[in-house]
Write an enzyme that holds these catalytic residues in place. Structure first.
Site: not given
Length: 461
Positions: A186, A316
């Protein structure tokens, strides 16, 4: 541009003089200027295998002379060599039975075969319909070529790439077997696990996909040939389908058979749907693997950073020094595309009206694209990412030692509720699990050291 005049039942038409196709191919080029998606050359090669086998079968059955048989076989072998790829210009978006592509192959084969006869001074000529397409219809030839192409691409492209990535993951699984880390469920901390165990789950996904792929591709060995127009086999010898399947098998090395029910083979493509379902399952597994890898490699200072992956290129255009998990991103996009293709294949296969499904080219296009994307994606991900996965043990140990979920090992000794109190107290007050356990008075320091052993928790049996 120099041209020559070809004709069909619609009359005469100009064809580029240096191209081997004929009138029907030229009409298709003019009638369907749709998109950029060319009919995959692997489909053409599947047709060439079929036309080659059909010539041998028709010769056996007394339908072709030996000279015509030899000429057609020669022409098909030329196509299979890759020398004639430029003569197959048609796009996927054409008639749903693939008639134009069938005729494209028939016309090129007849053109090359007639050159062969002329070179050998044989006074015969070969007609694209009467000879190359003898005992056949587009309705049974396209699905036959489709199955031949799909089976070959799964065997020669997809399965090797799957094995390559699987073997790399197995190497990492074994190499990292002794590294204990915190597990997560989870997206929250859970009990410990070995890094090798975690990767074994990834590896086993590919093991299962390999088995499912092996099972689903067996159904692709069934060929529609012999069904002709509607599945009855009109204008074909009763033995034609079996003979063609035999000769295709002989030339490819794969055990193709003539489908026992040609009505099904022409109007339903559930066998391809099942195959693509396996491709979708593989795509789902690759999505999960790629996501896990990029999450575990997130950082380098504000992420999980439990593993490092190769730095292949700048990440980037504005942030200097940034490196992104580009291979993972590529693989997840491949997975999404394959899942979309599965929707197309499933819907298109459902559209078999009466005796014929007329969505064959789009079924073929999407299934082949999925095979190519998955194969290329796995190979690229393997070579540029998976082989370079390495653990960052300092971070792994830090997360493990900080985890409150180690408290699970106390359950058998003090019970769930007391163990939960220890974990909550540690979290609320910023204590270590050990400090919290001792302060509650539920365990002694000696008991804590004896019961909280991550190495025992990863191999409880």
């Amino acid at each position: 541009m120099s041209v020559r005049i070809e004709h069909d039942t619609f009359g005469e038409i100009e064809v580029p003089a240096d191209k081997y196709w004929g009138a029907q191919t030229e009409r298709s080029k003019r009638n369907f200027p749709v998109g950029k998606e060319r009919m995959p050359i692997e489909v053409v090669y599947g047709f060439a295998q079929l036309k080659r086998a059909a010539a041998l079968a028709n010769f056996d059955l007394g339908k072709l002379s030996e000279a015509k048989k030899d000429a057609i076989v020669y022409a098909c072998d030329q196509i299979l060599s890759g020398e004639l790829d430029e003569h197959f210009p048609l796009v996927v978006w054409q008639t749903g039975s693939g008639t134009q592509s069938n005729m494209n192959v028939n016309e090129v084969v007849s053109y090359v075969a007639n050159m062969y006869l002329k070179d050998h001074q044989i006074d015969e000529s070969i007609h694209p319909n009467d000879d190359v397409n003898e005992s056949q219809s587009s309705n049974d030839t396209f699905p036959t070529a489709m199955h031949v192409a799909l089976y070959q691409e799964v065997e020669t492209k997809l399965e090797p790439a799957l094995k390559l990535l699987r073997n790399t993951l197995k190497e990492k699984e074994d190499k990292f077997e002794s590294i204990i880390k915190i597990g997560r469920t989870h997206l929250q901390d859970a009990t410990p696990i070995k890094l090798g165990q975690e990767i074994s789950g990834w590896r086993y996904m590919l093991d299962r996909c390999e088995i499912m792929l092996s099972e689903s591709k067996k159904h692709i060995l069934n060929l529609a040939i012999g069904g002709t127009a509607v599945g009855t086999g009109i204008n074909a010898h009763p033995e034609f389908g079996d003979k063609v399947a035999h000769y295709i098998s002989e030339n490819t090395g794969y055990p193709f058979v003539s489908s026992e029910n040609k009505f099904h083979a022409l109007t339903a493509h559930d066998e391809v749907v099942q195959l693509h379902g396996t491709l979708k399952a593989l795509a789902g597994d690759l999505m999960k693997i790629a996501n896990d890898v990029r999450w575990l490699a997130s950082g380098p200072r504000a992420g999980l950073a439990e593993i490092s992956i190769p730095e292949n290129e700048p990440g980037s255009s504005i942030m200097p020094g940034k490196v992104n998990p580009t291979q993972c991103e590529m693989l997840t996009m491949v997975a999404v595309q394959v899942m979309g293709n599965d929707t197309v294949v499933g819907f298109a296969s459902s559209q078999g009206n009466f005796e014929l499904n007329v969505y064959k080219p789009v079924i073929m296009h999407n299934t082949l694209q999925s095979i190519y994307l998955l194969a290329d994606g796995m190979e690229t991900f393997n070579n540029n990412c998976a082989v370079g996965i390495e653990p960052i043990e300092e971070n792994i140990d830090n997360y493990l030692n900080q985890s409150l979920m180690l408290v699970t090992a106390l359950n058998p000794h003090i019970g769930y509720e007391k163990a939960a109190q220890i974990a909550k107290k540690a979290h609320k007050e910023g204590l270590t699990l050990k400090e919290s356990a001792i302060q509650t008075g539920y365990v002694t320091e000696e008991q804590f050291e004896a019961w909280i052993k991550p190495e025992d928790m990863v191999d409880p049996h």
